[in-house]
Design a protein around this motif. Structure first.
Motif, mmCIF file in Angstrom:
data_model
loop_
_atom_site.group_PDB
_atom_site.id
_atom_site.type_symbol
_atom_site.label_atom_id
_atom_site.label_comp_id
_atom_site.label_asym_id
_atom_site.label_seq_id
_atom_site.Cartn_x
_atom_site.Cartn_y
_atom_site.Cartn_z
ATOM 1 N N LEU A 32 53.142 44.049 60.679
ATOM 2 C CA LEU A 32 52.252 43.303 59.798
ATOM 3 C C LEU A 32 52.984 42.033 59.364
ATOM 4 C CD1 LEU A 32 49.724 42.981 57.943
ATOM 5 C CD2 LEU A 32 50.998 44.291 56.219
ATOM 6 N N ILE A 33 52.354 40.884 59.585
ATOM 7 C CA ILE A 33 52.977 39.600 59.298
ATOM 8 C C ILE A 33 52.199 38.872 58.214
ATOM 9 C CG2 ILE A 33 53.609 37.348 60.276
ATOM 10 C CD1 ILE A 33 53.638 38.799 63.045
ATOM 11 N N ASP A 34 52.923 38.430 57.175
ATOM 12 C CA ASP A 34 52.356 37.495 56.207
ATOM 13 C C ASP A 34 52.462 36.107 56.829
ATOM 14 O OD1 ASP A 34 51.786 39.369 54.228
ATOM 15 O OD2 ASP A 34 53.753 39.152 53.285
ATOM 16 N N ILE A 35 51.318 35.508 57.142
ATOM 17 C CA ILE A 35 51.319 34.218 57.826
ATOM 18 C C ILE A 35 51.632 33.110 56.828
ATOM 19 C CG2 ILE A 35 49.942 32.600 59.179
ATOM 20 C CD1 ILE A 35 48.308 35.003 60.176
ATOM 21 N N ALA A 36 52.587 32.261 57.198
ATOM 22 C CA ALA A 36 52.956 31.120 56.354
ATOM 23 C C ALA A 36 52.269 29.845 56.824
ATOM 24 C CB ALA A 36 54.474 30.936 56.351
ATOM 25 N N TYR A 37 52.273 29.626 58.133
ATOM 26 C CA TYR A 37 51.667 28.420 58.707
ATOM 27 C C TYR A 37 50.979 28.772 60.015
ATOM 28 C CZ TYR A 37 54.370 25.709 55.353
ATOM 29 O OH TYR A 37 54.889 25.188 54.196
ATOM 30 N N ALA A 38 49.901 28.049 60.309
ATOM 31 C CA ALA A 38 49.173 28.236 61.564
ATOM 32 C C ALA A 38 48.847 26.865 62.150
ATOM 33 C CB ALA A 38 47.882 29.024 61.338
ATOM 34 N N ALA A 70 56.006 41.708 56.889
ATOM 35 C CA ALA A 70 55.725 42.373 55.613
ATOM 36 C C ALA A 70 55.844 43.886 55.703
ATOM 37 C CB ALA A 70 54.323 42.001 55.133
ATOM 38 N N HIS A 71 55.595 44.431 56.900
ATOM 39 C CA HIS A 71 55.634 45.892 57.065
ATOM 40 C C HIS A 71 55.769 46.182 58.551
ATOM 41 C CE1 HIS A 71 54.921 50.089 56.098
ATOM 42 N NE2 HIS A 71 53.942 50.144 56.996
ATOM 43 N N VAL A 72 56.460 47.257 58.894
ATOM 44 C CA VAL A 72 56.603 47.648 60.295
ATOM 45 C C VAL A 72 56.203 49.100 60.471
ATOM 46 C CG1 VAL A 72 58.426 45.967 60.774
ATOM 47 C CG2 VAL A 72 59.045 48.279 60.026
ATOM 48 N N GLY A 73 55.721 49.427 61.675
ATOM 49 C CA GLY A 73 55.376 50.793 61.999
ATOM 50 C C GLY A 73 56.601 51.678 62.136
ATOM 51 N N GLY A 129 44.996 33.177 63.653
ATOM 52 C CA GLY A 129 45.956 32.883 62.618
ATOM 53 C C GLY A 129 45.507 32.025 61.464
ATOM 54 N N TYR A 130 44.254 31.549 61.457
ATOM 55 C CA TYR A 130 43.779 30.831 60.273
ATOM 56 C C TYR A 130 43.460 31.877 59.205
ATOM 57 C CZ TYR A 130 42.678 26.743 63.350
ATOM 58 O OH TYR A 130 42.716 25.690 64.235
ATOM 59 N N SER A 131 44.443 32.675 58.868
ATOM 60 C CA SER A 131 44.233 33.824 57.988
ATOM 61 C C SER A 131 45.542 34.191 57.301
ATOM 62 C CB SER A 131 43.708 35.024 58.793
ATOM 63 O OG SER A 131 44.623 35.370 59.826
ATOM 64 N N GLU A 132 45.456 35.074 56.317
ATOM 65 C CA GLU A 132 46.629 35.430 55.516
ATOM 66 C C GLU A 132 47.602 36.351 56.229
ATOM 67 O OE1 GLU A 132 45.703 35.683 50.920
ATOM 68 O OE2 GLU A 132 44.340 36.963 52.085
ATOM 69 N N ILE A 341 48.313 24.300 59.344
ATOM 70 C CA ILE A 341 47.694 24.761 58.095
ATOM 71 C C ILE A 341 48.714 25.503 57.248
ATOM 72 C CG2 ILE A 341 45.885 26.199 57.099
ATOM 73 C CD1 ILE A 341 44.413 25.924 59.825
ATOM 74 N N ASP A 342 48.845 25.086 56.018
ATOM 75 C CA ASP A 342 49.634 25.828 55.031
ATOM 76 C C ASP A 342 48.765 26.999 54.551
ATOM 77 O OD1 ASP A 342 51.005 26.855 52.891
ATOM 78 O OD2 ASP A 342 51.266 24.946 51.854
ATOM 79 N N VAL A 343 49.064 28.180 55.038
ATOM 80 C CA VAL A 343 48.185 29.325 54.799
ATOM 81 C C VAL A 343 48.194 29.741 53.334
ATOM 82 C CG1 VAL A 343 47.814 31.754 55.405
ATOM 83 C CG2 VAL A 343 48.304 30.089 57.194
ATOM 84 N N ALA A 344 49.209 29.346 52.574
ATOM 85 C CA ALA A 344 49.202 29.640 51.148
ATOM 86 C C ALA A 344 47.973 29.049 50.462
ATOM 87 C CB ALA A 344 50.475 29.112 50.485
ATOM 88 N N THR A 345 47.423 27.974 51.027
ATOM 89 C CA THR A 345 46.259 27.336 50.426
ATOM 90 C C THR A 345 44.988 28.149 50.595
ATOM 91 O OG1 THR A 345 45.791 26.029 52.437
ATOM 92 C CG2 THR A 345 47.256 25.043 50.786
#
Length: 352
Positions: A32-38, A70-73, A129-132, A341-345
């Protein structure tokens, strides 16, 4: 399943709008990845607008993804929570066919799974990836070198590998003469990488307006293709031409620029067929080829190469609510050279 914020296309003509998409639960081999930029790729636009075939709307695009684990299996061995990672154009393949076993998963004989608009393992449509957040099998998650900032690393996952792969495959290096057609998101990366490989690099662009940039990125020569004399002066010159543009061009005219046993490789994909005259190939024993991204191992190699040689895309960071304007500017070739894209936005209220 979990819901995450995203920007989504609902039709080929409507603007992208904020909403939510579903992500699958993290399986034993998932990350599971917290996306920072796309990154914003021209392929995103082609796909949403139906240029390359039918699209199951709503669809969230984006296949240049940089973020943090953020999390791994329970059975993941390649990545740990907190790692800097990236995801490119594919998120799965059969891993059993001869091509997958050879490390070229992009040519999976059963078809690799696209990061978006593909069919996921549970039968759902993959969302990009245009997502969190995104959930991806560990095999298709790349390690991002510490020296490359997230916002500049993201476009390497498509623009970087799409140009690195043909340059490596056709052995660009010292003593080779390489031409790059187009000076956009792909083209400027091709120039930087070909220069770092030691090739003599020429940019073939419609005009000279980006000449200063091209020379700064490592080009030795820069010519305007709008000048007919360019094709006369450069006939029979190049060992390798990498065509990065996604618009139709006179392919025969560019093939005429190849030296003996030279190859023209297209990585740009216009929506309509491009005619080629076979007699043009007969002269100088020329070849016309295509190349599609790179395998996972080669993509990691590219990332490490870029870190070693201090190579990164030129980017313009935007908020999520600016993505529709960014798409219009991409279509107008008004970007130097990649929107990210700065995904934090996504967590902020839209202002447009």
């Amino acid at each position: 399943m979990s819901s995450v914020r995203a920007y989504t296309a609902t039709s080929p003509t409507a603007p992208l709008t904020p909403g939510t998409i579903e992500r699958r639960e993290v399986g034993p081999h998932d990350v599971l990845i917290d996306i920072a930029y796309a990154g914003v790729c021209h392929s995103d636009i082609h796909t949403v607008r139906g240029d390359w075939g039918r699209v199951p709307y709503p669809l969230t695009v984006g296949h240049e993804i940089a973020g943090v684990v953020a999390h791994v299996g329970s059975e993941v061995t390649r990545h740990r929570v907190g790692d800097r990672v990236g995801v490119g154009c594919m998120v799965d393949s059969c891993r059993e066919c001869v091509n997958c076993r050879a490390g070229v998963e992009q040519y999976c004989l059963r078809g690799f799974t696209d990061t978006y608009n593909g069919t996921d393992r549970d039968g759902s449509v993959t969302q990009g990836g245009y997502s969190e957040q995104i959930v991806v099998d560990e095999h298709f998650v790349l390690r991002l070198p510490e020296s490359i900032p997230f916002e500049r690393a993201a476009p390497l996952l498509c623009a970087g590998i799409t140009t690195y792969s043909p340059l490596r495959t056709w052995k660009a290096g010292p003593g080779t003469r390489v031409a790059v057609v187009g000076m956009g998101g792909l083209g400027h990366m091709a120039v930087k990488i070909a220069h770092a490989l030691g090739a003599e690099v020429t940019v073939l662009s419609q005009s000279l307006k980006k000449r200063e940039d091209g020379l700064r990125f490592g080009a030795d020569h820069y010519h305007a293709t709008s000048d007919p004399d360019t094709f006369t002066r450069l006939a029979g010159t190049f060992d390798l031409i990498v065509n990065t543009v996604s618009a139709s061009i006179d392919m025969d005219a560019y093939l005429d620029l190849l030296a003996l046993d030279g190859t023209l490789v297209s990585v740009g994909a216009p929506p309509e067929p491009v005619p080629v005259t076979l007699f043009t190939l007969f002269e100088n024993r020329r070849s016309f080829a295509g190349s599609k991204i790179g395998g996972i191992d080669q993509t990691q190699e590219m990332l490490d190469f870029c870190a070693e040689h201090d190579i990164a895309p030129e980017v313009e960071v935007i908020g999520a609510d600016q993505v529709n304007d960014a798409w219009e500017r991409v279509m107008a070739s008004d970007v130097r050279y990649r929107f990210v894209i700065d995904v934090a936005t996504l967590r902020e209220p839209a202002t447009a």
